[in-house]
Design a protein around this motif. Structure first.
Motif, short mmCIF file in Angstrom:
data_model
loop_
_atom_site.label_atom_id
_atom_site.label_comp_id
_atom_site.label_asym_id
_atom_site.label_seq_id
_atom_site.Cartn_x
_atom_site.Cartn_y
_atom_site.Cartn_z
N SER A 82 -26.98 -3.37 38.17
CA SER A 82 -28.28 -3.05 38.05
C SER A 82 -28.51 -1.47 37.95
N PRO A 83 -29.67 -1.14 37.15
CA PRO A 83 -29.77 0.15 36.97
C PRO A 83 -29.70 1.16 38.13
N ILE A 84 -30.57 0.46 39.29
CA ILE A 84 -30.80 1.03 40.27
C ILE A 84 -29.51 1.47 41.02
N ASP A 85 -28.48 0.50 40.79
CA ASP A 85 -27.05 0.88 41.53
C ASP A 85 -26.37 2.10 40.71
N TYR A 86 -26.14 1.50 39.48
CA TYR A 86 -25.22 2.38 38.62
C TYR A 86 -25.88 3.92 38.61
N LYS A 106 -27.50 5.30 40.99
CA LYS A 106 -27.02 5.98 42.21
C LYS A 106 -25.86 6.58 42.53
N ILE A 107 -24.84 5.46 41.88
CA ILE A 107 -23.25 5.51 42.10
C ILE A 107 -22.56 5.63 40.64
N PRO A 108 -22.88 6.68 39.99
CA PRO A 108 -22.47 6.77 38.52
C PRO A 108 -20.88 6.88 38.52
N ILE A 109 -20.21 7.60 39.41
CA ILE A 109 -19.00 7.70 39.40
C ILE A 109 -18.13 6.37 39.82
N GLN A 110 -18.46 5.71 40.94
CA GLN A 110 -17.91 4.63 41.14
C GLN A 110 -18.08 3.62 40.33
N THR A 111 -19.17 3.62 39.59
CA THR A 111 -19.40 2.64 38.37
C THR A 111 -18.21 2.72 37.18
N LEU A 112 -18.07 4.19 37.04
CA LEU A 112 -16.87 4.18 36.01
C LEU A 112 -15.69 3.90 36.46
N LYS A 113 -15.38 4.44 37.89
CA LYS A 113 -14.17 3.97 38.56
C LYS A 113 -13.69 2.56 38.41
N VAL A 114 -14.87 1.88 38.79
CA VAL A 114 -14.36 0.38 38.82
C VAL A 114 -14.22 0.02 37.73
N GLY A 115 -14.79 0.35 36.38
CA GLY A 115 -14.59 -0.22 35.20
C GLY A 115 -13.26 0.25 34.71
N SER A 116 -12.83 1.31 34.93
CA SER A 116 -11.51 2.11 34.48
C SER A 116 -10.50 1.75 35.52
N VAL A 170 -22.76 5.54 32.01
CA VAL A 170 -21.84 5.15 33.03
C VAL A 170 -21.51 3.85 32.86
N TYR A 171 -22.45 3.03 32.96
CA TYR A 171 -22.21 1.57 32.95
C TYR A 171 -21.68 1.02 31.71
N ASP A 172 -22.50 1.33 30.41
CA ASP A 172 -22.07 1.15 29.15
C ASP A 172 -20.72 1.42 28.67
N GLU A 173 -20.27 2.64 29.07
CA GLU A 173 -19.13 3.18 28.59
C GLU A 173 -18.02 2.56 29.56
#
Length: 327
Positions: free
Chosen positions: A79-83, A85-95, A145-148
């Motif tokens: 959700s936008p609220i989550d990613y 607040k935690i953009p780096i973790q969002t990128l890390k879990v995807g990568s 951060v989420y899209d990429e």
């Protein structure tokens, strides 16, 4: 008994997938770091002999003892609220997280299904969106951060398939709803229902003419199940093509809840997509899948779920502790 690892198992969609694969007779290994997931979503499974749970962050090394037949990678803030607040973790879990799980699939000889989303299309210039459309994404915008993360996830998955012969599947998930959604996670349906139940006016961003297409969770799970068991390695859209404007949807919610709230308008967030509708021709042809649950039926079930929550749950704000996941 087939053994399957499901990451993001305590989340909304992950928990429903656990239920489905338990029902199908699999041994299910759930994994979640609980940053956005909630153990209450899977607590009914802990008593079962063919379910176990690992409290673990997939951006760290992942090891599962014994054989593993399948992996479903659904760990990610969604959700936008989550990613935001935690953009780096969002990128890390995807990568990093995807890299770890692809490595595990390679070692175990397991088939892995990666959860991508319609966000790979960004704010689309093609409508409805087909799997052949490459998207319109702002890489440095707030949603980037989420899209990429999802776009990279697809790329590394295909690289592992091409160069390591890993057996992969990629699902592009469009807006999905149903019981176990978090009430205050910022997505359209729980936001509207929560406001209605609290007696608040419904907040629409922009002029409300942007569109969404909502798929009930049981239909989504069926599509994912069929894709996992297919022979198709390229991305497949799974969603409901029944498109509606946000304004019209807000009016549907007011009618459903029997409330008399007004609709209030706020500025549209940056890079918020103006249109979202899946072309599901590929899913129909390859999987024999299309959604069965209409929005009226699915929303009644979802509304009844939210009504069953306590007043304390309805009134509380989301205050997740993200401090351990910032870096």
């Amino acid at each position: 008994m087939k053994r399957i690892l499901i990451t993001g198992a305590a989340g909304f969609l992950g928990s429903h997938l656990c239920d489905r694969f338990i029902k199908e007779g699999y041994y299910v290994i759930g994994m979640d770091n609980l940053i956005t997931g909630d153990l209450k979503n899977i607590q009914h499974l802990f008593k079962l002999e063919n379910f176990e749970f690992y409290h673990h962050d997939v951006t760290k090394f992942v090891n599962i003892p014994d054989k593993l037949d399948y992996i479903l990678h659904f760990a990610s803030p969604a959700s936008p609220i989550d990613y935001l607040k935690i953009p780096i973790q969002t990128l890390k879990v995807g990568s990093l997280g995807t890299h770890n799980l692809l490595g595990l699939a390679r070692v175990k000889g397991a088939r892995i299904l990666i959860a991508s989303t319609s966000e790979v299309y960004g704010d689309p210039l093609v409508h409805p969106q087909t799997e052949d459309y490459y998207g319109n994404v702002n890489t440095i915008g707030p949603r980037g951060v989420y899209d990429e993360a999802k776009r990279f996830q697809e790329s590394i998955t295909m690289a592992y398939h091409t160069f390591h012969n890993v057996d992969v599947r990629i699902v592009r998930i469009f807006n999905t709803y149903g019981p176990r959604m978090r009430l205050n996670d910022g997505r359209v349906i729980p936001a509207f229902i929560g406001q209605a139940l609290r007696g608040e006016d419904l907040t629409v961003f922009g002029d409300g003419m942007q569109t969404r297409s909502f798929c009930y969770v049981d239909d989504q799970v069926e599509g994912i199940y069929r894709l996992l068991n297919s022979d198709y390695v390229y991305p497949v859209n799974i969603g409901n093509p029944d498109e509606i404007t946000i304004k019209d949807f807000a009016e549907e919610i007011i009618k459903l809840t029997g409330t008399d709230q007004k609709i209030v308008y706020e500025p549209l967030p940056k890079d918020d997509p103006l249109q979202r509708q899946p072309n599901i021709t590929r899913a129909k042809e390859i999987l024999g899948w299309e959604p069965k649950v209409g929005r009226e039926e699915g929303m009644k079930i979802t509304y009844d779920y939210f009504k069953s929550l306590s007043n304390e749950e309805l009134l509380k704000e989301e205050h997740k502790d993200f401090s351990g996941f910032i870096h």
